[in-house]
Design an enzyme around this catalytic site. Structure first.
Site, PDB file in Angstrom:
ATOM      1  N   LYS A   1     -25.700  43.886  69.106  1.00 17.86           N
ATOM      2  CA  LYS A   1     -25.252  42.915  70.105  1.00 17.86           C
ATOM      3  C   LYS A   1     -23.879  43.268  70.719  1.00 17.86           C
ATOM      4  CE  LYS A   1     -27.840  38.868  68.572  1.00 17.86           C
ATOM      5  NZ  LYS A   1     -27.745  37.430  68.344  1.00 17.86           N
TER       6      LYS A   1
ATOM      7  N   ASP B   1     -27.206  32.563  73.127  1.00 16.10           N
ATOM      8  CA  ASP B   1     -27.245  31.847  71.836  1.00 16.10           C
ATOM      9  C   ASP B   1     -26.557  30.483  71.919  1.00 16.10           C
ATOM     10  OD1 ASP B   1     -28.722  33.713  70.407  1.00 16.10           O
ATOM     11  OD2 ASP B   1     -26.949  34.851  69.807  1.00 16.10           O
TER      12      ASP B   1
END
Ligand code: ATR
Length: 280
Positions: free
Chosen positions: A68, A105
């Site tokens: 990420k 997220d």
């Protein structure tokens, strides 16, 4: 004739990723001529893979551990959430071959909370977040953006919570792990972002009885769906929100980017995911 778009999830390992279940469900549901694959990409190959995404046949990708942060570095642009969180989970190429990065997220977490605990924000002045890893960064960003005034951040390793407090600003107060129970009476929402309570991990030891009776308790763990923390909260009569909804909602913006349809998180999709969780 235009080519059907393809997207993938990259990770190392990637086998465990449940993103294909979500995206393939939507592709089928909306009758779209696209595909969603899993790609095992070694850490040393992330730059090459994302840099040549089109050559690999993809319009975009989800990014899972441990890529990420690297995905954020490789992308040409990044939205405010990805920059604040310091990591990207959603990537897409535009028609000029510019690689964009986003982090959905925080969006997924907030959308799930808004859906499962409507009205949670009213009177929500103080939150407690447990954990100071990558997931905590997304949750802190979401809570700050939602306007929560004060966030107590408890972590086993206090120094990590202190680092996050410095980075995310004065609304965050790092507190020692063994003081969390005593601080709960002032909290309107409790969020577990640690791995405690996950299958194979020790349970999270915390006294939910210390929370006000209007408090909301949420866990980002979703295996099991009903963690010991959520079970204790429900038993006490508190609103408890499981982590599966966050996983489903965070997938929405990426699907819309790649396949041009804003998909819905439905009870049927949730049931499909629950069935796969049962299968391990
Ligand atoms: P993620 O990126 O998914 O958030 P992570 O970066 O590995 O995962 O973070 C895991 C979190 O769970 C950390 O906050 C970790 O605490 P430390 O920073 O002290 O390592 C927390 N955690 C894991 N096991 C724990 C345990 N047994 N007791 C308390 N906290 C624990």
């Amino acid at each position: 004739m235009s080519i059907a778009p393809r997207a993938c999830v990259i990770g190392w390992p990637v086998e465990h990723s449940r993103s294909p279940v979500i995206h393939r469900y939507w592709l089928e549901k909306y009758g779209l001529d696209g595909a969603y694959e899993k790609e095992a990409v070694k850490p040393s190959d992330v730059g090459e893979f994302l840099g040549k995404l089109a050559a690999h046949g993809y319009a975009g990708a989800n990014v899972t551990l441990p890529h990420k942060e690297a995905a954020l570095r490789v992308a040409h642009t990044a939205d405010a959430a990805a920059r604040a969180i310091g990591a990207a989970n959603t990537i897409w190429l535009d028609e000029d071959n510019v690689l964009h990065a986003s982090n959905t997220d925080a969006y997924g977490f907030m959308k799930n909370l808004d859906t499962e605990a409507p009205g949670w924000k009213e009177g929500c002045d103080v939150a407690m977040v447990l954990g100071a890893g990558g997931a905590a960064r997304a949750i802190l960003h979401g809570l700050i953006e939602a306007g929560v005034r004060r966030i107590l951040l408890a972590n086993r390793t206090l120094a990590k919570a202190e680092d996050l407090a410095r980075e995310f600003g004065p609304r965050i107060e790092a507190i020692a792990w063994d003081t969390k129970d005593a601080a709960l009476s002032a909290c309107n929402i409790l969020v577990n972002t640690t791995s405690l309570g996950m299958v194979g991990q020790p349970p999270l030891e915390i006294t939910v009885a210390a929370l006000p009776k209007t408090a909301v308790v949420t866990d980002i763990v979703y295996v099991p769906l009903e963690t010991p923390l959520l079970a204790a909260a429900r038993q006490r009569g508190l609103v408890a929100v499981d982590g599966l909804g966050m996983l489903l909602h965070q997938a929405v913006p990426g699907f819309e980017r790649w396949f041009d349809v804003r998909p819905e998180v439905t009870p049927e999709l949730r049931a499909r995911m629950v069935a796969t969780l049962g299968a391990g």
